[in-house]
Design a protein around this motif. Structure first.
Motif, mmCIF file in Angstrom:
data_model
loop_
_atom_site.group_PDB
_atom_site.id
_atom_site.type_symbol
_atom_site.label_atom_id
_atom_site.label_comp_id
_atom_site.label_asym_id
_atom_site.label_seq_id
_atom_site.Cartn_x
_atom_site.Cartn_y
_atom_site.Cartn_z
ATOM 1 N N GLY A 1 0.859 -1.171 0.000
ATOM 2 C CA GLY A 1 0.000 0.000 0.000
ATOM 3 C C GLY A 1 0.900 1.226 0.000
ATOM 4 O O GLY A 1 1.789 1.338 0.849
ATOM 5 N N LEU A 2 0.714 2.107 -0.958
ATOM 6 C CA LEU A 2 1.546 3.311 -1.089
ATOM 7 C C LEU A 2 0.655 4.537 -0.884
ATOM 8 O O LEU A 2 -0.292 4.757 -1.648
ATOM 9 C CB LEU A 2 2.205 3.362 -2.466
ATOM 10 C CG LEU A 2 3.054 2.150 -2.859
ATOM 11 C CD1 LEU A 2 3.578 2.309 -4.288
ATOM 12 C CD2 LEU A 2 4.210 1.952 -1.884
ATOM 13 N N PHE A 3 0.961 5.316 0.135
ATOM 14 C CA PHE A 3 0.144 6.484 0.485
ATOM 15 C C PHE A 3 1.063 7.666 0.762
ATOM 16 O O PHE A 3 2.085 7.517 1.431
ATOM 17 C CB PHE A 3 -0.709 6.184 1.719
ATOM 18 C CG PHE A 3 -1.535 4.941 1.579
ATOM 19 C CD1 PHE A 3 -2.724 4.960 0.854
ATOM 20 C CD2 PHE A 3 -1.119 3.739 2.138
ATOM 21 C CE1 PHE A 3 -3.485 3.808 0.700
ATOM 22 C CE2 PHE A 3 -1.872 2.582 1.992
ATOM 23 C CZ PHE A 3 -3.059 2.614 1.261
ATOM 24 N N ALA A 4 0.707 8.838 0.261
ATOM 25 C CA ALA A 4 1.559 10.008 0.476
ATOM 26 C C ALA A 4 0.786 11.300 0.291
ATOM 27 O O ALA A 4 -0.166 11.368 -0.494
ATOM 28 C CB ALA A 4 2.741 9.983 -0.494
ATOM 29 N N ILE A 5 1.239 12.310 1.018
ATOM 30 C CA ILE A 5 0.782 13.686 0.823
ATOM 31 C C ILE A 5 2.024 14.536 0.591
ATOM 32 O O ILE A 5 2.975 14.491 1.371
ATOM 33 C CB ILE A 5 0.029 14.235 2.054
ATOM 34 C CG1 ILE A 5 -1.246 13.433 2.333
ATOM 35 C CG2 ILE A 5 -0.275 15.726 1.878
ATOM 36 C CD1 ILE A 5 -2.369 13.656 1.344
ATOM 37 N N TYR A 6 2.028 15.319 -0.504
ATOM 38 C CA TYR A 6 3.110 16.268 -0.791
ATOM 39 C C TYR A 6 2.510 17.673 -0.812
ATOM 40 O O TYR A 6 1.650 17.958 -1.636
ATOM 41 C CB TYR A 6 3.761 15.958 -2.130
ATOM 42 C CG TYR A 6 4.262 14.539 -2.229
ATOM 43 C CD1 TYR A 6 5.299 14.092 -1.428
ATOM 44 C CD2 TYR A 6 3.678 13.640 -3.115
ATOM 45 C CE1 TYR A 6 5.741 12.785 -1.515
ATOM 46 C CE2 TYR A 6 4.120 12.344 -3.214
ATOM 47 C CZ TYR A 6 5.155 11.917 -2.403
ATOM 48 O OH TYR A 6 5.593 10.613 -2.482
ATOM 49 N N ASP A 7 2.965 18.514 0.059
ATOM 50 C CA ASP A 7 2.446 19.884 0.197
ATOM 51 C C ASP A 7 3.497 20.850 -0.339
ATOM 52 O O ASP A 7 4.495 21.132 0.319
ATOM 53 C CB ASP A 7 2.137 20.148 1.674
ATOM 54 C CG ASP A 7 1.561 21.532 1.906
ATOM 55 O OD1 ASP A 7 1.422 22.300 0.939
ATOM 56 O OD2 ASP A 7 1.266 21.855 3.073
ATOM 57 N N GLY A 8 3.265 21.355 -1.556
ATOM 58 C CA GLY A 8 4.240 22.231 -2.191
ATOM 59 C C GLY A 8 4.115 23.679 -1.755
ATOM 60 O O GLY A 8 3.108 24.098 -1.190
ATOM 61 N N HIS A 9 5.173 24.437 -2.003
ATOM 62 C CA HIS A 9 5.135 25.877 -1.775
ATOM 63 C C HIS A 9 5.976 26.562 -2.852
ATOM 64 O O HIS A 9 6.913 25.987 -3.380
ATOM 65 C CB HIS A 9 5.639 26.244 -0.369
ATOM 66 C CG HIS A 9 6.908 25.570 0.039
ATOM 67 N ND1 HIS A 9 6.925 24.366 0.721
ATOM 68 C CD2 HIS A 9 8.198 25.917 -0.134
ATOM 69 C CE1 HIS A 9 8.175 24.006 0.957
ATOM 70 N NE2 HIS A 9 8.977 24.926 0.439
ATOM 71 N N LEU A 10 5.594 27.771 -3.213
ATOM 72 C CA LEU A 10 6.211 28.541 -4.298
ATOM 73 C C LEU A 10 6.130 27.795 -5.626
ATOM 74 O O LEU A 10 7.066 27.799 -6.416
ATOM 75 C CB LEU A 10 7.673 28.874 -3.961
ATOM 76 C CG LEU A 10 7.909 29.704 -2.700
ATOM 77 C CD1 LEU A 10 9.396 29.908 -2.465
ATOM 78 C CD2 LEU A 10 7.204 31.054 -2.823
ATOM 79 N N GLY A 11 5.008 27.130 -5.850
ATOM 80 C CA GLY A 11 4.809 26.390 -7.089
ATOM 81 C C GLY A 11 4.559 24.917 -6.827
ATOM 82 O O GLY A 11 4.778 24.415 -5.728
#
Length: 253
Positions: free
Chosen positions: A65-75
């Motif tokens: 099971g592959l789960f992720a959150i990526y929270d970007g900034h400045l684009g």
């Protein structure tokens, strides 16, 4: 109950990071483990900068099971890159099945170096990452860089979470790299009958909802998609301005 505080990651074609909102659900091959996700664009005047990964894959006779959150900034260049490459880089590590913790750490570092060396393509911004890898429904590995967070509910409680690494770690941000690191905080746990669910979310949720409040909400709602939607709705209700992303993985019906 155990709780993990880690920093973001994602790898999935399910969401492109551009729409104002997105949601979906899925389950393991046997259907025993279910997940749901909900992403809502914040009020800031820029495109959606949160990306996610949520899926089950079969690799070398194992179910991951592959789960992720990526929270970007400045684009959104860096979180989009992480969504596409971070999990694949982890699974390419030769030692993954023998020493997954070391492999995750090495892949995080190598992925960050690739982002920095391709700065003209991915942009000048950065991203948090919180990733979770579930091996055969039995072992959970959570890695975190930044102020996204993962919390696991054991018996409905949440212990104190170590969130002190948030400010000093991120992917990308080349101009700030003297002050930032991308080595993740990694924690692992065995999934037993007392582990009910996992919540991964960006700080658009955690700025306004505490660990225990999130666990209490998810405990009341058995459907993980409805739980994820309720958590993002609650953050909006509490006037969170940031993009809000949430994944709920339920281990027990």
């Amino acid at each position: 109950m155990d709780s993990f505080c880690c920093f973001g990651a994602s790898y999935s074609k399910l969401v492109g990071g551009r729409s104002s909102s997105s949601s979906g659900k899925g389950k393991s091959h046997e259907g025993l483990i279910k997940y749901g996700f909900s992403l809502i664009k914040g009020k800031a005047n820029h495109p959606m900068e949160d990306y996610h990964v949520a899926k089950f894959v079969q690799i070398q006779g194992h179910e991951l099971g592959l789960f992720a959150i990526y929270d970007g900034h400045l684009g959104d260049g860096v979180p989009a890159y992480l969504q596409k490459h971070l999990f694949s880089n982890i699974l390419k590590e030769e030692e993954f099945w023998v020493d997954p913790n070391r492999s995750i750490s090495k892949a995080y570092e190598r992925t960050d170096q690739a982002i920095l060396s391709h700065g003209s393509e991915v942009g000048r911004g950065g991203s948090t990452a919180v990733t979770a890898i579930l091996i055969n429904g039995q072992k959970l590995l959570v890695a975190n860089v930044g102020d996204s967070r993962a919390v696991i509910s054991r018996g409905g409680d949440v212990p104190r979470v170590n969130g002190q690494l948030a400010v000093s770690r991120a992917f990308g941000d080349k101009s700030l790299k003297l002050h930032l690191r991308s080595d993740p905080d990694i924690q692992d746990t065995n999934i037993d009958n007392n582990v009910h669910f996992l919540i991964l979310a960006s700080d658009g949720l955690w700025k306004v909802v505490s660990n225990q409040e999130a666990v209490d909400i998810a405990t009341r709602i058995k459907d993980p998609l409805k739980a994820a939607k309720q958590l993002t709705t609650e953050a909006l209700k509490r006037d969170s301005k940031d993009d809000i992303s949430c994944i709920v993985v339920r281990f027990k019906a």
